[in-house]
Design a protein around this motif. Sequence first.
Motif, PDB file in Angstrom:
ATOM      1  N   SER A  36      -5.873   0.713   8.629  1.00  0.00           N
ATOM      2  CA  SER A  36      -6.849   1.680   9.316  1.00  0.00           C
ATOM      3  C   SER A  36      -5.748   3.082   8.085  1.00  0.00           C
ATOM      4  O   SER A  36      -6.088   3.745   7.550  1.00  0.00           O
ATOM      5  N   ILE A  37      -4.498   2.613   7.502  1.00  0.00           N
ATOM      6  CA  ILE A  37      -3.669   3.579   6.325  1.00  0.00           C
ATOM      7  C   ILE A  37      -4.515   3.286   5.477  1.00  0.00           C
ATOM      8  O   ILE A  37      -4.262   4.301   4.558  1.00  0.00           O
ATOM      9  N   ALA A  38      -4.816   1.690   5.062  1.00  0.00           N
ATOM     10  CA  ALA A  38      -5.076   1.991   3.452  1.00  0.00           C
ATOM     11  C   ALA A  38      -6.883   2.573   3.287  1.00  0.00           C
ATOM     12  O   ALA A  38      -6.794   2.991   2.581  1.00  0.00           O
ATOM     13  N   ALA A  39      -7.347   2.328   4.550  1.00  0.00           N
ATOM     14  CA  ALA A  39      -9.019   3.097   4.398  1.00  0.00           C
ATOM     15  C   ALA A  39      -8.601   4.247   4.145  1.00  0.00           C
ATOM     16  O   ALA A  39      -8.870   5.682   3.558  1.00  0.00           O
ATOM     17  N   GLN A  40      -7.520   5.832   5.124  1.00  0.00           N
ATOM     18  CA  GLN A  40      -7.056   6.747   5.141  1.00  0.00           C
ATOM     19  C   GLN A  40      -6.122   7.117   3.136  1.00  0.00           C
ATOM     20  O   GLN A  40      -6.827   8.204   2.865  1.00  0.00           O
ATOM     21  N   ALA A  41      -5.322   5.784   2.763  1.00  0.00           N
ATOM     22  CA  ALA A  41      -5.337   6.444   1.560  1.00  0.00           C
ATOM     23  C   ALA A  41      -6.403   6.532   0.424  1.00  0.00           C
ATOM     24  O   ALA A  41      -6.215   7.298  -0.611  1.00  0.00           O
ATOM     25  N   LYS A  42      -7.385   5.929   0.607  1.00  0.00           N
ATOM     26  CA  LYS A  42      -8.427   4.901  -0.372  1.00  0.00           C
ATOM     27  C   LYS A  42      -9.179   6.945  -0.516  1.00  0.00           C
ATOM     28  O   LYS A  42     -10.097   6.883  -0.927  1.00  0.00           O
ATOM     29  N   GLN A  43      -9.212   7.454   0.578  1.00  0.00           N
ATOM     30  CA  GLN A  43      -9.903   8.590   1.112  1.00  0.00           C
ATOM     31  C   GLN A  43      -9.266   9.568   0.454  1.00  0.00           C
ATOM     32  O   GLN A  43      -9.767  11.291   0.026  1.00  0.00           O
ATOM     33  N   ILE A  44      -8.000   9.590   0.386  1.00  0.00           N
ATOM     34  CA  ILE A  44      -7.399  11.164  -0.951  1.00  0.00           C
ATOM     35  C   ILE A  44      -7.327  11.346  -2.101  1.00  0.00           C
ATOM     36  O   ILE A  44      -7.883  10.137  -2.712  1.00  0.00           O
ATOM     37  N   LYS A  45      -8.063  12.348  -2.582  1.00  0.00           N
ATOM     38  CA  LYS A  45      -8.250  12.342  -3.561  1.00  0.00           C
ATOM     39  C   LYS A  45      -6.975  13.291  -4.598  1.00  0.00           C
ATOM     40  O   LYS A  45      -6.126  14.030  -3.778  1.00  0.00           O
ATOM     41  N   GLY A  46      -6.955  12.430  -5.662  1.00  0.00           N
ATOM     42  CA  GLY A  46      -5.424  12.949  -6.646  1.00  0.00           C
ATOM     43  C   GLY A  46      -4.780  11.932  -6.123  1.00  0.00           C
ATOM     44  O   GLY A  46      -4.607  10.477  -4.785  1.00  0.00           O
ATOM     45  N   ALA A  47      -3.143  11.643  -6.860  1.00  0.00           N
ATOM     46  CA  ALA A  47      -2.336  10.966  -6.966  1.00  0.00           C
ATOM     47  C   ALA A  47      -1.960  10.598  -5.400  1.00  0.00           C
ATOM     48  O   ALA A  47      -1.544  11.782  -4.732  1.00  0.00           O
ATOM     49  N   TYR A  48      -1.249   9.727  -4.814  1.00  0.00           N
ATOM     50  CA  TYR A  48      -0.780   9.278  -4.232  1.00  0.00           C
ATOM     51  C   TYR A  48       0.641   8.164  -4.064  1.00  0.00           C
ATOM     52  O   TYR A  48       0.384   7.732  -4.854  1.00  0.00           O
ATOM     53  N   ARG A  49       1.172   7.563  -3.138  1.00  0.00           N
ATOM     54  CA  ARG A  49       2.410   6.945  -3.195  1.00  0.00           C
ATOM     55  C   ARG A  49       2.314   6.274  -2.237  1.00  0.00           C
ATOM     56  O   ARG A  49       2.128   7.440  -0.563  1.00  0.00           O
ATOM     57  N   LEU A  50       2.220   4.719  -1.251  1.00  0.00           N
ATOM     58  CA  LEU A  50       3.024   3.967  -0.178  1.00  0.00           C
ATOM     59  C   LEU A  50       4.675   3.668  -0.482  1.00  0.00           C
ATOM     60  O   LEU A  50       4.772   3.631  -0.576  1.00  0.00           O
ATOM     61  N   ALA A  51       4.588   4.592   0.416  1.00  0.00           N
ATOM     62  CA  ALA A  51       6.317   4.152   1.178  1.00  0.00           C
ATOM     63  C   ALA A  51       6.876   3.570   2.134  1.00  0.00           C
ATOM     64  O   ALA A  51       5.980   3.274   3.780  1.00  0.00           O
ATOM     65  N   VAL A  52       6.738   1.927   1.586  1.00  0.00           N
ATOM     66  CA  VAL A  52       7.119   1.162   2.781  1.00  0.00           C
ATOM     67  C   VAL A  52       8.403   0.963   3.325  1.00  0.00           C
ATOM     68  O   VAL A  52       9.669   0.744   2.242  1.00  0.00           O
ATOM     69  N   VAL A  53       8.983   0.596   4.912  1.00  0.00           N
ATOM     70  CA  VAL A  53      10.299   1.273   5.033  1.00  0.00           C
ATOM     71  C   VAL A  53      10.456   0.126   6.117  1.00  0.00           C
ATOM     72  O   VAL A  53      10.151   0.650   7.216  1.00  0.00           O
ATOM     73  N   GLY A  54      11.260  -0.694   6.104  1.00  0.00           N
ATOM     74  CA  GLY A  54      11.768  -1.831   6.603  1.00  0.00           C
ATOM     75  C   GLY A  54      12.996  -1.672   7.692  1.00  0.00           C
ATOM     76  O   GLY A  54      13.787  -1.496   6.927  1.00  0.00           O
ATOM     77  N   ARG A  55      12.854  -2.483   8.966  1.00  0.00           N
ATOM     78  CA  ARG A  55      13.729  -2.361   9.480  1.00  0.00           C
ATOM     79  C   ARG A  55      13.952  -3.736  10.605  1.00  0.00           C
ATOM     80  O   ARG A  55      12.923  -4.966  10.687  1.00  0.00           O
ATOM     81  N   ALA A  56      15.040  -3.495  11.465  1.00  0.00           N
ATOM     82  CA  ALA A  56      15.161  -4.729  11.992  1.00  0.00           C
ATOM     83  C   ALA A  56      16.264  -3.929  13.936  1.00  0.00           C
ATOM     84  O   ALA A  56      16.796  -3.177  13.651  1.00  0.00           O
ATOM     85  N   ASP A  57      16.104  -4.953  14.634  1.00  0.00           N
ATOM     86  CA  ASP A  57      16.819  -4.525  15.529  1.00  0.00           C
ATOM     87  C   ASP A  57      18.327  -4.323  15.188  1.00  0.00           C
ATOM     88  O   ASP A  57      18.966  -5.269  14.308  1.00  0.00           O
ATOM     89  N   THR A  58      19.287  -4.453  16.299  1.00  0.00           N
ATOM     90  CA  THR A  58      20.942  -4.580  16.004  1.00  0.00           C
ATOM     91  C   THR A  58      21.516  -6.212  16.271  1.00  0.00           C
ATOM     92  O   THR A  58      22.187  -6.278  16.205  1.00  0.00           O
ATOM     93  N   SER A  59      20.386  -6.922  17.098  1.00  0.00           N
ATOM     94  CA  SER A  59      21.110  -8.559  17.336  1.00  0.00           C
ATOM     95  C   SER A  59      21.175  -9.104  15.854  1.00  0.00           C
ATOM     96  O   SER A  59      20.258  -8.843  14.806  1.00  0.00           O
ATOM     97  N   GLY A  60      22.306 -10.330  15.519  1.00  0.00           N
ATOM     98  CA  GLY A  60      22.210 -10.851  14.216  1.00  0.00           C
ATOM     99  C   GLY A  60      23.474 -10.032  14.182  1.00  0.00           C
ATOM    100  O   GLY A  60      23.671  -8.608  13.980  1.00  0.00           O
ATOM    101  N   ASN A  61      23.535 -10.516  12.440  1.00  0.00           N
ATOM    102  CA  ASN A  61      24.611  -9.231  11.799  1.00  0.00           C
ATOM    103  C   ASN A  61      23.505  -8.763  10.379  1.00  0.00           C
ATOM    104  O   ASN A  61      22.416  -9.054  10.571  1.00  0.00           O
ATOM    105  N   ALA A  62      24.655  -7.970  10.207  1.00  0.00           N
ATOM    106  CA  ALA A  62      24.137  -6.573   9.431  1.00  0.00           C
ATOM    107  C   ALA A  62      23.047  -7.778   8.556  1.00  0.00           C
ATOM    108  O   ALA A  62      21.783  -7.099   7.368  1.00  0.00           O
ATOM    109  N   ALA A  63      23.674  -8.271   7.553  1.00  0.00           N
ATOM    110  CA  ALA A  63      23.432  -9.116   6.350  1.00  0.00           C
ATOM    111  C   ALA A  63      21.966  -9.793   6.728  1.00  0.00           C
ATOM    112  O   ALA A  63      20.975  -9.692   5.958  1.00  0.00           O
ATOM    113  N   ALA A  64      21.887 -10.958   7.874  1.00  0.00           N
ATOM    114  CA  ALA A  64      21.162 -11.579   8.408  1.00  0.00           C
ATOM    115  C   ALA A  64      19.077  -9.955   8.213  1.00  0.00           C
ATOM    116  O   ALA A  64      18.568 -10.151   8.235  1.00  0.00           O
TER     117      ALA A  64
END
Length: 273
Positions: free
Chosen positions: A174-202
Motif C-alpha cells: 500500500s505504501i509503495a503504491a501511494q509513493a508511486k502516485q506522487i508527482k515530483g520528488a520523494y524519498r522513503l525513510a525506513v526506521v527499524g525498532r525493537a523492544d527492550t528484551s535482550g541487550n542493547a547491541a542485540a
Amino acid sequence: MMTTIRTKLATLGLLAAMAGAPGLALGQDAAATNGTLKGMIISHSGSTIVVRANGADTPVLLTPGTSIRGTSGALGIRGEDHPPSDLIRGLAVTVSTVPSDAGRLAATDVTFKNSDLKTAQQINAGLASTDANVARNANAIANVGLLEPAGRTKVYFALGSAQLTEEGKQNLQSIAAQAKQIKGAYRLAVVGRADTSGNAAANERLSQQRAETVKNYLVRTQGISPAYFIPDTALGSAPVAQDPDPPKTAAEARRVTVTIAVNKSSQQAATAE
C-alpha cells in the motif's frame, strides 16, 4: 670448475652492465622500457590523458604532432585518423611515448580498435545519462529542511524475528503504491525498532535486520528504486528524544516505520503544472 666460475662472473658482469645502461635497469617494467603504454584511459582533460597500465596511472601529454589512429579488421591493418576528443575514458589504447620538455611523457602515437571505441562510447553515454538522473534527483531533494511527511505505515514483527508477516507485506504494498502516485520528488525513510528484551547491541542488530528486510521487499517486489531511500535507521530499543509516536507496548516497539518524505518545492511545482 674454473670454467663454471668464469661463466657465472661473466653473467654477473653482463647483468651489472645492463643495470647501469640507460633504460635497462633491472626490474624496470617492459612497457616503460620501450616507451609503450598498453592500458585503458581513465581520464582526458585538456591535452592530457591518464592511462592505467600495469596497476599504475600515467599522465601522457597530447601534442599537435600526436598521431591518433583507430584500426579495424581481424589483423588491425586498416586504420583511420581520429580527433583527440575520441580518446575517452574506458578506451583501451596503445600509446608510444617520449620524454617532453614539460618533464612528463608525450604521446607520439595513440592506437586503438574502432570496436573498442564504439563500446567505450556506449558505456560513456550510459554513464552520462545516469549521472544526469542522479543529479536531478539530488538537486530536487537536496534541502532536507524542506522535506515533509506525505504518508506512513508501520510493519510489525514477531518477538526476535525479522521476517515479514502477510499483513506487513500488504502494508508495504500500500505504501509503495501511494509513493508511486506522487508527482515530483520523494524519498522513503525506513526506521527499524525493537523492544527492550535482550541487550542493547542485540536489539540494534535486530532493528537493522528488520529495516533491511522492509527495504529489500520494497525494492525487489514493489519496484522502488534504491535511489529513493534515505539511509536506513536502526534505533534498537533506545528511547528517542521528542518521539512523535512512542511505542506504548513491547509489541508496538517490534516494528519498522516507513515514511514517504516529499520536497515542498517540488510538490508545489508539480501541483502548478
